[in-house]
Design a protein around this motif. Structure first.
Motif, PDB file in Angstrom:
ATOM      1  N   GLU A   1      39.049  47.676  22.550  1.00 40.46           N
ATOM      2  CA  GLU A   1      40.243  47.045  23.117  1.00 40.46           C
ATOM      3  C   GLU A   1      40.635  45.798  22.325  1.00 40.46           C
ATOM      4  O   GLU A   1      41.822  45.529  22.099  1.00 40.46           O
ATOM      5  N   ILE A   2      39.648  45.052  21.884  1.00 35.52           N
ATOM      6  CA  ILE A   2      39.928  43.847  21.097  1.00 35.52           C
ATOM      7  C   ILE A   2      40.518  44.217  19.739  1.00 35.52           C
ATOM      8  O   ILE A   2      41.473  43.593  19.262  1.00 35.52           O
ATOM      9  N   ILE A   3      39.970  45.258  19.108  1.00 35.62           N
ATOM     10  CA  ILE A   3      40.528  45.727  17.838  1.00 35.62           C
ATOM     11  C   ILE A   3      41.975  46.180  18.036  1.00 35.62           C
ATOM     12  O   ILE A   3      42.857  45.831  17.246  1.00 35.62           O
ATOM     13  N   ALA A   4      42.224  46.953  19.080  1.00 38.05           N
ATOM     14  CA  ALA A   4      43.575  47.462  19.330  1.00 38.05           C
ATOM     15  C   ALA A   4      44.569  46.312  19.507  1.00 38.05           C
ATOM     16  O   ALA A   4      45.689  46.347  18.971  1.00 38.05           O
ATOM     17  N   ARG A   5      44.174  45.296  20.239  1.00 37.47           N
ATOM     18  CA  ARG A   5      45.055  44.148  20.444  1.00 37.47           C
ATOM     19  C   ARG A   5      45.258  43.374  19.149  1.00 37.47           C
ATOM     20  O   ARG A   5      46.390  43.034  18.768  1.00 37.47           O
ATOM     21  N   ALA A   6      44.164  43.090  18.434  1.00 39.54           N
ATOM     22  CA  ALA A   6      44.250  42.272  17.220  1.00 39.54           C
ATOM     23  C   ALA A   6      45.034  42.972  16.113  1.00 39.54           C
ATOM     24  O   ALA A   6      45.812  42.336  15.395  1.00 39.54           O
ATOM     25  N   VAL A   7      44.830  44.275  15.973  1.00 46.46           N
ATOM     26  CA  VAL A   7      45.585  45.014  14.953  1.00 46.46           C
ATOM     27  C   VAL A   7      47.021  45.214  15.408  1.00 46.46           C
ATOM     28  O   VAL A   7      47.963  45.099  14.611  1.00 46.46           O
ATOM     29  N   GLY A   8      47.210  45.489  16.701  1.00 50.00           N
ATOM     30  CA  GLY A   8      48.562  45.644  17.226  1.00 50.00           C
ATOM     31  C   GLY A   8      49.401  44.404  17.039  1.00 50.00           C
ATOM     32  O   GLY A   8      50.625  44.486  16.865  1.00 50.00           O
ATOM     33  N   ASP A   9      48.762  43.228  17.084  1.00 50.15           N
ATOM     34  CA  ASP A   9      49.477  41.969  16.842  1.00 50.15           C
ATOM     35  C   ASP A   9      50.165  41.961  15.479  1.00 50.15           C
ATOM     36  O   ASP A   9      51.188  41.285  15.295  1.00 50.15           O
ATOM     37  N   ARG A  10      49.602  42.691  14.531  1.00 50.29           N
ATOM     38  CA  ARG A  10      50.113  42.678  13.158  1.00 50.29           C
ATOM     39  C   ARG A  10      51.185  43.741  12.930  1.00 50.29           C
ATOM     40  O   ARG A  10      51.826  43.739  11.875  1.00 50.29           O
ATOM     41  N   MET A  11      51.307  44.659  13.861  1.00 48.29           N
ATOM     42  CA  MET A  11      52.224  45.782  13.679  1.00 48.29           C
ATOM     43  C   MET A  11      53.657  45.383  14.000  1.00 48.29           C
ATOM     44  O   MET A  11      53.904  44.595  14.912  1.00 48.29           O
ATOM     45  N   GLU A  12      54.562  45.955  13.257  1.00 42.50           N
ATOM     46  CA  GLU A  12      55.980  45.671  13.476  1.00 42.50           C
ATOM     47  C   GLU A  12      56.454  46.341  14.763  1.00 42.50           C
ATOM     48  O   GLU A  12      55.832  47.278  15.269  1.00 42.50           O
ATOM     49  N   GLY A  13      57.570  45.852  15.254  1.00 42.46           N
ATOM     50  CA  GLY A  13      58.171  46.453  16.431  1.00 42.46           C
ATOM     51  C   GLY A  13      57.948  45.614  17.668  1.00 42.46           C
ATOM     52  O   GLY A  13      57.141  44.685  17.690  1.00 42.46           O
TER      53      GLY A  13
ATOM     54  N   GLY B   1      57.219  45.252  21.934  1.00 46.27           N
ATOM     55  CA  GLY B   1      56.268  45.816  22.869  1.00 46.27           C
ATOM     56  C   GLY B   1      54.907  45.175  22.753  1.00 46.27           C
ATOM     57  O   GLY B   1      54.622  44.396  21.830  1.00 46.27           O
ATOM     58  N   ALA B   2      54.042  45.533  23.691  1.00 44.06           N
ATOM     59  CA  ALA B   2      52.693  44.977  23.720  1.00 44.06           C
ATOM     60  C   ALA B   2      51.877  45.460  22.527  1.00 44.06           C
ATOM     61  O   ALA B   2      52.068  46.578  22.030  1.00 44.06           O
ATOM     62  N   SER B   3      50.966  44.620  22.082  1.00 42.50           N
ATOM     63  CA  SER B   3      50.151  44.944  20.905  1.00 42.50           C
ATOM     64  C   SER B   3      49.355  46.226  21.107  1.00 42.50           C
ATOM     65  O   SER B   3      49.300  47.092  20.225  1.00 42.50           O
ATOM     66  N   ARG B   4      48.732  46.370  22.265  1.00 44.78           N
ATOM     67  CA  ARG B   4      47.928  47.557  22.541  1.00 44.78           C
ATOM     68  C   ARG B   4      48.793  48.812  22.527  1.00 44.78           C
ATOM     69  O   ARG B   4      48.388  49.861  22.001  1.00 44.78           O
ATOM     70  N   ALA B   5      49.975  48.729  23.097  1.00 40.93           N
ATOM     71  CA  ALA B   5      50.875  49.888  23.133  1.00 40.93           C
ATOM     72  C   ALA B   5      51.294  50.297  21.723  1.00 40.93           C
ATOM     73  O   ALA B   5      51.389  51.494  21.411  1.00 40.93           O
ATOM     74  N   LYS B   6      51.554  49.310  20.861  1.00 38.74           N
ATOM     75  CA  LYS B   6      51.926  49.623  19.479  1.00 38.74           C
ATOM     76  C   LYS B   6      50.766  50.299  18.751  1.00 38.74           C
ATOM     77  O   LYS B   6      50.975  51.239  17.962  1.00 38.74           O
ATOM     78  N   PHE B   7      49.542  49.831  19.018  1.00 43.26           N
ATOM     79  CA  PHE B   7      48.376  50.427  18.370  1.00 43.26           C
ATOM     80  C   PHE B   7      48.207  51.877  18.816  1.00 43.26           C
ATOM     81  O   PHE B   7      47.977  52.777  17.995  1.00 43.26           O
ATOM     82  N   LEU B   8      48.313  52.133  20.109  1.00 40.70           N
ATOM     83  CA  LEU B   8      48.173  53.497  20.623  1.00 40.70           C
ATOM     84  C   LEU B   8      49.279  54.393  20.085  1.00 40.70           C
ATOM     85  O   LEU B   8      49.043  55.574  19.778  1.00 40.70           O
ATOM     86  N   ALA B   9      50.478  53.840  19.956  1.00 34.50           N
ATOM     87  CA  ALA B   9      51.577  54.626  19.398  1.00 34.50           C
ATOM     88  C   ALA B   9      51.260  55.052  17.971  1.00 34.50           C
ATOM     89  O   ALA B   9      51.578  56.179  17.556  1.00 34.50           O
ATOM     90  N   GLN B  10      50.606  54.179  17.206  1.00 33.50           N
ATOM     91  CA  GLN B  10      50.252  54.531  15.837  1.00 33.50           C
ATOM     92  C   GLN B  10      49.133  55.566  15.808  1.00 33.50           C
ATOM     93  O   GLN B  10      49.126  56.456  14.948  1.00 33.50           O
ATOM     94  N   MET B  11      48.183  55.484  16.736  1.00 36.94           N
ATOM     95  CA  MET B  11      47.155  56.515  16.831  1.00 36.94           C
ATOM     96  C   MET B  11      47.806  57.883  17.030  1.00 36.94           C
ATOM     97  O   MET B  11      47.454  58.869  16.356  1.00 36.94           O
ATOM     98  N   ASN B  12      48.757  57.948  17.936  1.00 40.92           N
ATOM     99  CA  ASN B  12      49.428  59.219  18.203  1.00 40.92           C
ATOM    100  C   ASN B  12      50.338  59.640  17.058  1.00 40.92           C
ATOM    101  O   ASN B  12      50.493  60.834  16.786  1.00 40.92           O
ATOM    102  N   ALA B  13      50.911  58.647  16.349  1.00 35.27           N
ATOM    103  CA  ALA B  13      51.742  58.967  15.190  1.00 35.27           C
ATOM    104  C   ALA B  13      50.919  59.632  14.094  1.00 35.27           C
ATOM    105  O   ALA B  13      51.391  60.564  13.424  1.00 35.27           O
ATOM    106  N   PHE B  14      49.690  59.170  13.896  1.00 37.80           N
ATOM    107  CA  PHE B  14      48.822  59.816  12.913  1.00 37.80           C
ATOM    108  C   PHE B  14      48.531  61.254  13.325  1.00 37.80           C
ATOM    109  O   PHE B  14      48.479  62.159  12.477  1.00 37.80           O
ATOM    110  N   CYS B  15      48.308  61.485  14.612  1.00 35.12           N
ATOM    111  CA  CYS B  15      48.053  62.854  15.072  1.00 35.12           C
ATOM    112  C   CYS B  15      49.233  63.760  14.740  1.00 35.12           C
ATOM    113  O   CYS B  15      49.056  64.906  14.301  1.00 35.12           O
ATOM    114  N   THR B  16      50.443  63.256  14.945  1.00 34.75           N
ATOM    115  CA  THR B  16      51.638  64.025  14.605  1.00 34.75           C
ATOM    116  C   THR B  16      51.724  64.256  13.107  1.00 34.75           C
ATOM    117  O   THR B  16      51.997  65.373  12.637  1.00 34.75           O
TER     118      THR B  16
END
Length: 297
Positions: free
Chosen positions: A132-144, A146-161
């Motif tokens: 959870e800490i990694i997801a938040r800390a990395v999500g903080d760096r992601m563009e866009g 929304g919440a940091s965690r949500a952006k991180f999860l969106a990228q996880m699912n984007a890789f699956c696609t």
């Protein structure tokens, strides 16, 4: 020669004889199939060579094997240089929960660890709070937005696609939910991708770790891979691994050495607690034997 199913077999002298119309994927008929406790299992000798498939084309719950995708997503964002950067645990980060594995010593607000150390905690004791800490800390760096965690999860699912993982869906970065889904064959493909990244391979190859927490309450966290309790000595060919467990549902993704420079990968889902590691050992042994791979047991 061919076996009773028409599959080409190895002859002495390393001569391989193929069926008249070889398929791109060979599903090896192993005699122990009905004896496996795993509901789903695949064994791949390379990213393009599947040698065993039992229900591996159906998306199901990866549990903590999710951390293989979490690590891939985080590393894609921070790169090799970012692994040494520090992360401070915030008051707003989720606190450790009693049912979170690997969290006997929780991380506290103000604790400081590097991304590499957080990867170690996620990989070896399966520390869900670290994820959870990694997801938040990395999500903080992601563009866009929304919440940091949500952006991180969106990228996880984007890789699956991007990778064509049919039916894959992730709503947690750590896997402590049956809502996360992925096919075993795709989890195997993901592990091959992780093996190509030294920093990720290093984390999931560890059997024992010692992490120094800095900050207001400095201390040392030590952990061993859960396979120590369930037969790590039975896997001298282990390259890297990640287990995952929910109530009554036991998984394992493991990379194993072969006679070639390319490790093989086995993924099992839905084994029993007692059957997870025997299932895995039996499948690896038979897959290697079938393809005349050299190994020590």
């Amino acid at each position: 020669d061919r076996d009773s199913n028409g599959v080409g077999v190895w002859k002495s002298g390393w001569e391989k004889v193929f069926p008249s119309a070889p398929a791109p994927e060979v599903k090896v008929p192993l005699p122990i199939t009905d004896m496996l406790t795993a509901q789903r299992a695949v064994v791949m000798m390379s990213p393009t060579e599947m040698v065993y498939n039992k229900g591996g084309d159906v998306a199901d719950c990866p549990a903590s094997m999710t951390k293989l995708l979490m690590a891939y997503t985080a590393y894609a964002a921070i790169g090799s240089a970012g692994m040494s950067e520090d992360v401070t645990v915030l008051d707003t980060d989720p606190s450790s929960q009693p049912n979170w594995s690997g969290n006997a010593i929780p991380l506290l607000p103000g604790d400081v660890l590097s991304f590499k150390e957080l990867f170690y905690l996620a990989a070896v004791p399966s520390h869900n709070q670290a994820c959870e800490i990694i997801a938040r800390a990395v999500g903080d760096r992601m563009e866009g937005s929304g919440a940091s965690r949500a952006k991180f999860l969106a990228q996880m699912n984007a890789f699956c696609t991007q990778f064509g993982y049919t039916g894959a869906s992730f709503v947690y970065p750590h896997g402590l939910s049956s809502s996360n889904k992925i096919r075993p064959r795709d989890m195997a493909d993901l592990m091959f991708k992780d093996l190509e990244i030294p920093a990720i391979n290093d984390a999931f190859a560890q059997t024992k770790i010692k992490v120094t927490v800095r900050g207001a309450q400095p201390r040392t966290l030590e952990a061993t891979n859960g396979m120590y309790d369930y037969g790590l000595e039975s896997f001298p060919d282990r390259v890297a691994s990640k287990a995952g467990s929910l109530t009554g549902w036991y998984n394992l993704a493991i990379a194993f050495s072969t006679n070639s420079s390319q490790p093989g990968v086995a993924v099992l889902m839905g084994s029993t607690s007692a059957g997870r590691y025997p299932d895995t050992r039996a499948l690896i042994n038979l897959a290697k034997d079938r393809y005349n791979r050299q190994y020590l047991l």
